[in-house]
Design a protein around this motif. Structure first.
Motif, PDB file in Angstrom:
ATOM      1  N   VAL A  41       0.858  -1.193   0.000  1.00  0.00           N
ATOM      2  CA  VAL A  41       0.000   0.000   0.000  1.00  0.00           C
ATOM      3  C   VAL A  41       0.889   1.236   0.000  1.00  0.00           C
ATOM      4  CG1 VAL A  41      -1.831   1.260   1.188  1.00  0.00           C
ATOM      5  CG2 VAL A  41      -1.796  -1.230   1.250  1.00  0.00           C
ATOM      6  N   VAL A  42       0.683   2.068  -1.002  1.00  0.00           N
ATOM      7  CA  VAL A  42       1.496   3.280  -1.144  1.00  0.00           C
ATOM      8  C   VAL A  42       0.606   4.490  -0.838  1.00  0.00           C
ATOM      9  CG1 VAL A  42       2.982   4.610  -2.700  1.00  0.00           C
ATOM     10  CG2 VAL A  42       2.787   2.138  -3.001  1.00  0.00           C
ATOM     11  N   GLY A  43       1.059   5.316   0.080  1.00  0.00           N
ATOM     12  CA  GLY A  43       0.279   6.519   0.426  1.00  0.00           C
ATOM     13  C   GLY A  43       0.757   7.717  -0.377  1.00  0.00           C
ATOM     14  N   LEU A  44      -0.188   8.358  -1.048  1.00  0.00           N
ATOM     15  CA  LEU A  44       0.137   9.503  -1.901  1.00  0.00           C
ATOM     16  C   LEU A  44      -0.739  10.690  -1.542  1.00  0.00           C
ATOM     17  CD1 LEU A  44       0.169   7.842  -5.420  1.00  0.00           C
ATOM     18  CD2 LEU A  44       2.081   9.006  -4.398  1.00  0.00           C
ATOM     19  N   ILE A 236       0.360  10.394   7.634  1.00  0.00           N
ATOM     20  CA  ILE A 236       1.413   9.944   8.553  1.00  0.00           C
ATOM     21  C   ILE A 236       0.843   8.918   9.538  1.00  0.00           C
ATOM     22  CG2 ILE A 236       2.905  10.695  10.471  1.00  0.00           C
ATOM     23  CD1 ILE A 236       4.021  11.607   7.851  1.00  0.00           C
ATOM     24  N   LEU A 237      -0.365   9.194  10.058  1.00  0.00           N
ATOM     25  CA  LEU A 237      -0.971   8.262  11.023  1.00  0.00           C
ATOM     26  C   LEU A 237      -1.246   6.904  10.377  1.00  0.00           C
ATOM     27  CD1 LEU A 237      -3.405  10.617  12.975  1.00  0.00           C
ATOM     28  CD2 LEU A 237      -1.350   9.516  13.848  1.00  0.00           C
ATOM     29  N   GLU A 238      -1.703   6.913   9.127  1.00  0.00           N
ATOM     30  CA  GLU A 238      -1.948   5.648   8.415  1.00  0.00           C
ATOM     31  C   GLU A 238      -0.648   4.858   8.290  1.00  0.00           C
ATOM     32  OE1 GLU A 238      -4.600   4.189   7.795  1.00  0.00           O
ATOM     33  OE2 GLU A 238      -6.140   5.347   6.780  1.00  0.00           O
ATOM     34  N   PHE A 239       0.455   5.559   8.037  1.00  0.00           N
ATOM     35  CA  PHE A 239       1.747   4.876   7.908  1.00  0.00           C
ATOM     36  C   PHE A 239       2.206   4.339   9.263  1.00  0.00           C
ATOM     37  CE2 PHE A 239       6.419   4.882   7.922  1.00  0.00           C
ATOM     38  CZ  PHE A 239       6.639   3.969   6.897  1.00  0.00           C
ATOM     39  N   LYS A 240       2.078   5.183  10.285  1.00  0.00           N
ATOM     40  CA  LYS A 240       2.536   4.759  11.616  1.00  0.00           C
ATOM     41  C   LYS A 240       1.708   3.581  12.136  1.00  0.00           C
ATOM     42  CE  LYS A 240       4.112   8.172  14.432  1.00  0.00           C
ATOM     43  NZ  LYS A 240       4.089   9.457  15.128  1.00  0.00           N
ATOM     44  N   LYS A 241       0.453   3.552  11.745  1.00  0.00           N
ATOM     45  CA  LYS A 241      -0.452   2.480  12.181  1.00  0.00           C
ATOM     46  C   LYS A 241      -0.174   1.180  11.418  1.00  0.00           C
ATOM     47  CE  LYS A 241      -4.193   1.432  14.613  1.00  0.00           C
ATOM     48  NZ  LYS A 241      -4.073   1.319  16.061  1.00  0.00           N
ATOM     49  N   GLY A 242       0.547   1.294  10.293  1.00  0.00           N
ATOM     50  CA  GLY A 242       0.881   0.103   9.520  1.00  0.00           C
ATOM     51  C   GLY A 242      -0.084  -0.171   8.384  1.00  0.00           C
ATOM     52  N   ASN A 243      -1.006   0.739   8.132  1.00  0.00           N
ATOM     53  CA  ASN A 243      -1.948   0.544   7.029  1.00  0.00           C
ATOM     54  C   ASN A 243      -1.361   0.955   5.695  1.00  0.00           C
ATOM     55  OD1 ASN A 243      -3.863  -0.300   8.863  1.00  0.00           O
ATOM     56  ND2 ASN A 243      -4.674   1.767   9.153  1.00  0.00           N
ATOM     57  N   VAL A 250       7.696  12.270   2.235  1.00  0.00           N
ATOM     58  CA  VAL A 250       7.463  12.439   3.675  1.00  0.00           C
ATOM     59  C   VAL A 250       7.716  13.912   4.041  1.00  0.00           C
ATOM     60  CG1 VAL A 250       8.179  11.700   5.973  1.00  0.00           C
ATOM     61  CG2 VAL A 250       8.282  10.093   4.073  1.00  0.00           C
ATOM     62  N   PRO A 251       6.759  14.557   4.694  1.00  0.00           N
ATOM     63  CA  PRO A 251       7.005  15.943   5.103  1.00  0.00           C
ATOM     64  C   PRO A 251       8.199  16.009   6.058  1.00  0.00           C
ATOM     65  CG  PRO A 251       4.681  15.354   5.339  1.00  0.00           C
ATOM     66  CD  PRO A 251       5.423  14.090   5.061  1.00  0.00           C
ATOM     67  N   TYR A 252       9.021  17.058   5.892  1.00  0.00           N
ATOM     68  CA  TYR A 252      10.304  17.134   6.613  1.00  0.00           C
ATOM     69  C   TYR A 252      10.155  17.035   8.125  1.00  0.00           C
ATOM     70  CZ  TYR A 252      11.680  18.648   2.015  1.00  0.00           C
ATOM     71  OH  TYR A 252      11.887  18.695   0.679  1.00  0.00           O
ATOM     72  N   GLN A 253       9.079  17.628   8.655  1.00  0.00           N
ATOM     73  CA  GLN A 253       8.965  17.681  10.116  1.00  0.00           C
ATOM     74  C   GLN A 253       8.717  16.316  10.754  1.00  0.00           C
ATOM     75  OE1 GLN A 253       6.997  19.078   7.869  1.00  0.00           O
ATOM     76  NE2 GLN A 253       4.896  19.371   8.550  1.00  0.00           N
ATOM     77  N   THR A 498      11.341   8.964   1.102  1.00  0.00           N
ATOM     78  CA  THR A 498      10.333   7.900   1.136  1.00  0.00           C
ATOM     79  C   THR A 498      10.520   7.086   2.406  1.00  0.00           C
ATOM     80  OG1 THR A 498      10.488   7.790  -1.269  1.00  0.00           O
ATOM     81  CG2 THR A 498       9.388   5.959  -0.195  1.00  0.00           C
ATOM     82  N   ALA A 499       9.433   6.834   3.102  1.00  0.00           N
ATOM     83  CA  ALA A 499       9.497   5.981   4.291  1.00  0.00           C
ATOM     84  C   ALA A 499       8.875   4.633   3.939  1.00  0.00           C
ATOM     85  CB  ALA A 499       8.743   6.628   5.449  1.00  0.00           C
ATOM     86  N   ILE A 500       9.552   3.564   4.313  1.00  0.00           N
ATOM     87  CA  ILE A 500       9.029   2.221   3.988  1.00  0.00           C
ATOM     88  C   ILE A 500       9.090   1.333   5.226  1.00  0.00           C
ATOM     89  CG2 ILE A 500       9.604   2.291   1.531  1.00  0.00           C
ATOM     90  CD1 ILE A 500      12.060   0.545   2.210  1.00  0.00           C
ATOM     91  N   ARG A 501       8.268   0.281   5.210  1.00  0.00           N
ATOM     92  CA  ARG A 501       8.364  -0.729   6.272  1.00  0.00           C
ATOM     93  C   ARG A 501       7.952  -2.087   5.698  1.00  0.00           C
ATOM     94  NH1 ARG A 501       5.852   0.344  11.127  1.00  0.00           N
ATOM     95  NH2 ARG A 501       4.842   2.314  10.755  1.00  0.00           N
ATOM     96  N   ASN A 502       8.488  -3.142   6.288  1.00  0.00           N
ATOM     97  CA  ASN A 502       8.159  -4.519   5.912  1.00  0.00           C
ATOM     98  C   ASN A 502       8.604  -4.913   4.505  1.00  0.00           C
ATOM     99  OD1 ASN A 502       6.929  -4.944   8.388  1.00  0.00           O
ATOM    100  ND2 ASN A 502       4.946  -4.217   7.626  1.00  0.00           N
ATOM    101  N   PHE A 503       9.787  -4.529   4.109  1.00  0.00           N
ATOM    102  CA  PHE A 503      10.301  -4.980   2.813  1.00  0.00           C
ATOM    103  C   PHE A 503      11.646  -5.680   2.991  1.00  0.00           C
ATOM    104  CE2 PHE A 503       7.470  -1.536   1.578  1.00  0.00           C
ATOM    105  CZ  PHE A 503       6.780  -2.135   0.527  1.00  0.00           C
TER     106      PHE A 503
END
Lengths: 524, 306
Positions: A41-44, A236-243, A250-253, A498-503
């Motif tokens: 799932v890619v968040g755009l 960001i919350l969707e990414f942190k939640k793992g969805n 990714v916003p710099y902050q 780009t932030a990624i997880r589970n690859f």
């Protein structure tokens, strides 16, 4: 009365349920990844307007993987074969014979041969607003099943680099309806991802295309869902939640926070978009080269990058970003030496230009008129912060800047008419021809309004010079002149974060900044 | 009644025509045009001209307007300049989500607002009254995006009860409906309270009390039904507010409804989509208010339209 009200509200409820399309309650977490652990799932931020490459004005990760390009760039930025295995420039360079690889197949199952490429080019030229990327084609001739010849009205050297972009990628015209339309509902390219469904406003779902060249391996995922989540916090919350597994831009902050998570990997690739401080060179105030050079000398790029972009950008002094064909280390060094911040030198140049008095506010004055200009910036918060730093840096040499925040659409419409004084803007194109068709070409300097016959003629020669070495030399010469003339101030190239997880593996092309789907392998 | 209906329908048509002229003028007056968005940096004079002809933008504004309205009357709202979909198709794709969102936030807002308003009126000048009015004030004043993020953080991120964003059935509309309905609830609560206080003072309430009517019968049978007339007017008026609020709510919750569509259409200067959507929304608001006016006669038999 009671009964009637009851009937009325019941009817409204039934209507709402009918409108919900039977799926009236839905899953507990609509976007959780239960049961599909090989789904990526890619968040755009935003949805592409179309997946039809001949129609879209927003190419990006969500629509370009449908297409395989004719040529491609390797990791060092060299043009290498892809769908086109080799080509031969014929005669005076107006004709080029191309040979296609023989095993390529469209998603529809139809062969990607010379006839298909010809039809695709004909549609591009006839209906695409971006047909200029193909040059002025006079004719396309099919020589054999996998060989074709393009004849241009004039030589068109940028064709080869343009052929590495999805704009010129072949699509299967045979799937279109009688009106030559309907690609949205029946898309067929030859790229790594095959379209499954488009949920307008919500998501686009693809599966890996089995007949694509996966470099001898099986695709490392079962499907890809691009989700469009415009709000930054929600994304960001969707990414942190793992969805969401892949978070683009990714916003710099949030980078620091995400880096603390051991399961998250942050990928940084230099972008190809060069941000610059420009101005309307036709205005009398910018006619003097000393003024233009003084502005360039007053800018401290590192301070802008550190204060507004969390340090996630690379300073650029020369007219082209590193990712573009025509970029020259020599020019970059020359420009860096010339324009590294020096406010004393900048003040001296201003003084030589006649701006040698200052009023009570510290603004330089000439003939009783203070040096005060309006700076246009779009509504991107990072750009607005950058504009504020620029405002303070220019004030140090006595130039007063008023910042005007405008919608991008307004800036795009009004700058070609010269309605602006100064602007913070950007451009991104993989070829030095951008200096010609957008920035400094004759009657093409849309935002900078810069006129210089010598530079015009070199850029025009560059556009038709088919020998790549000779072409590079021409652009080096043009850039040398641009550095000296300083008609704009190149600032920086932002990093694509780009932030990624589970690859197990996940690569991003270092030049193009796009996901390399052949490298993507989901952790099982 | 029938002459009233004819009059109202005639007024509605005139209003929609007025809205169409206004929308058309505004969209052409604001800076930025779709040609620049579509062609971007690749625009040449020739390509601009070609696209203008293809999109019909080379014609004069009045010609464009009349041609648009002629088609609109026949149900053709044009084709999006940007996506190539017909505007009707775009609206039909997105309307279910916005309709559900508006409906459920209206239900949430009405029920919550009326309950809070009744409690505040019945317990006038007590701590319950003050608390209820404080809640109403928060509902009215808290910005939608703030409420949305608060609810997401609590119920989705921390407690994992609801999805963070996206649409997949009514479950995913719970938090957006609450977000959007809170403002409505606040306004309705204040209106219900003041309307109930007026009604409670009436002679017939005193009579009912004297005849031994119970508290619940007094409140719900005798007071609330009469107090609801101004509340129903407010509910009708809130529909416009809900449509506007849907823009923010749909953006934060990434819902593919009309609100998010209008945001993207405006930023890309997609004239047919903006026109079609605004016209559609205006028509909806006008129709809802018309239905509300008709509801008065059901709520209060003394009201008769001639």
């Amino acid at each position: 009365m009671k009964r009637r009200s009851f009937v009325f509200f019941t009817m409204l409820l039934i209507l709402a349920l009918v409108l919900s399309g039977c799926n009236w309650w839905g899953k507990s977490d609509s976007n959780s990844k239960e049961g599909s652990n090989r789904e990526v799932v890619v968040g755009l931020v935003s949805e592409p307007d179309s997946v039809d490459i001949h129609r879209t004005s927003s190419t990006g990760e969500a629509n370009t993987p449908l297409y395989d390009t004719l040529l491609k760039l390797d990791n060092d930025g060299n043009i290498i074969p892809n769908l086109i295995t080799d080509y031969e420039v014929v005669g005076d360079g107006k004709e080029v014979i191309f040979n296609l690889k023989k095993d390529a197949v469209f998603h529809s199952g139809k062969p990607l041969n010379a006839e298909a490429v010809k039809l695709s080019f004909e549609r591009l030229v006839a209906s695409s607003p971006f047909s200029t990327n193909a040059g002025e084609i006079e004719s396309i001739e099919v020589l054999s099943e996998y060989s074709f010849k393009i004849k241009w009205i004039n030589q068109f050297a940028p064709f080869f680099i343009n052929a590495t972009t999805p704009f010129l990628a072949p699509l299967d015209v045979s799937v279109l309806n009688d009106k030559g339309d309907g690609f949205e509902k029946n898309p067929s390219g030859s790229g790594p991802l095959k379209l499954i469904e488009i949920n307008r406003g919500d998501s686009i779902v693809y599966e890996p295309y089995k007949d694509f060249d996966w470099k001898g391996q099986e695709p490392g995922f079962d499907s890809v869902k691009f989700r469009f989540i415009p709000d930054e916090e929600t994304r960001i919350l969707e990414f942190k939640k793992g969805n969401v597994d892949v978070l683009l831009n990714v916003p710099y902050q949030y980078i620091e926070d995400l880096e603390k998570d051991s399961e998250v990997t942050i990928k940084r690739v230099p972008g190809d978009v060069l941000s610059y401080l420009g101005w309307n060179n036709k205005l009398p105030i910018f006619q003097d080269v000393n003024v233009r050079q003084a502005i360039a000398l007053a800018i401290d790029r590192d301070s802008i990058i550190d204060n507004t972009l969390n340090g996630e950008a690379q300073a650029v002094f020369g007219p082209l970003p590193k990712a573009a064909f025509g970029y020259s280390e020599k020019i970059e060094k020359m420009a860096t030496n010339k324009y590294t911040r020096d406010t004393d030198a900048a003040k001296k140049l201003l003084s030589e230009a006649g701006w040698n008095e200052t009023n009570k506010d510290g603004v330089v004055v000439k003939d009783g008129k203070e040096f005060s200009v309006d700076l246009w910036v779009d509504d991107d918060p990072a750009n607005q912060r950058a504009a504020q730093v620029i405002q303070s840096q220019l004030m140090e040499i006595g130039i007063k800047i008023t910042i005007s925040v405008k919608e991008a659409a307004t800036i795009i419409e009004q700058t070609p008419n010269g309605a602006h004084e100064m602007l913070l803007w950007s451009f991104g194109w993989p070829d030095a021809d951008v200096l010609n068709f957008l920035l400094f070409g004759k009657d093409k300097s849309k935002r900078l309004h810069y006129e210089n016959e010598k530079i015009y003629s070199i850029l025009e020669k560059g556009a038709i010079e088919m020998d790549q070495e000779a072409r590079l030399k021409l652009y080096e010469k043009a850039q040398e002149m641009l550095v000296e003339e300083s008609p704009f101030v190149p600032l920086y190239v932002k990093e694509n974060i780009t932030a990624i997880r589970n690859f197990e593996s996940f690569e991003i092309h270092p030049i193009e900044g796009s996901i390399e789907w052949t490298s993507v392998k989901v952790k099982e | 009644m029938s002459s009233y209906l004819v009059k109202r329908i005639f007024t509605m048509i005139i209003t929609i025509l007025g809205v169409s002229v206004l929308v058309f003028m505004i969209i052409h007056l604001i800076p930025g045009n779709p040609i620049n968005h579509i062609l971007g940096d690749f625009a040449t004079e020739e390509s601009i001209r070609e696209l203008e002809i293809r999109l019909g933008l080379d014609r004069s504004i009045p010609v464009q307007y009349f041609s648009y309205m002629l088609n609109a009357i026949q149900g053709d709202l044009g084709i999006s300049y940007i996506t190539g979909y017909t505007v009707v198709e775009e609206i039909l794709n997105r309307i279910p989500i916005t309709a559900q969102l508006a409906f459920f936030s209206m239900i949430f807002g009405s029920i919550t607002g009326i309950v809070i308003g009744v409690i505040a009126a019945v317990k006038k000048n007590t701590i319950y009254d003050q608390l209820a009015m404080l809640l109403a004030l928060v509902g009215i004043s808290a910005p939608g995006f703030w409420i949305a993020l608060f609810l997401i953080l609590l119920f989705s991120y921390q407690l994992s009860i609801f999805p963070i964003s996206g649409y997949n059935g009514l479950y995913s509309l719970v938090l957006p409906s609450i977000t959007l309905g809170l403002g409505t609830a606040g306004s309705i609560a204040r209106m219900t309270r003041s309307s109930m206080l007026d009604v409670i003072k009436q002679d017939y309430i005193r009579t009912a009390k004297a005849k031994g009517a119970g508290v619940y019968r007094l409140i719900f049978r005798h007071s609330l039904q009469n107090a609801l007339i101004p509340v129903v007017t407010l509910i009708g008026m809130q529909f416009g507010y809900l449509m506007a609020g849907a823009v923010v709510t749909e953006t934060v919750f990434a819902l593919p409804g009309l609100g998010s569509l209008i945001v993207s259409a405006i930023s890309t200067r997609d004239i047919p989509t903006v026109q079609g959507l605004l016209l559609f929304m205006a028509a909806m608001i006008i129709i809802v208010n018309f239905v509300v006016d008709l509801l008065y006669t059901k709520l209060d038999p003394r009201i008769q339209y001639e």
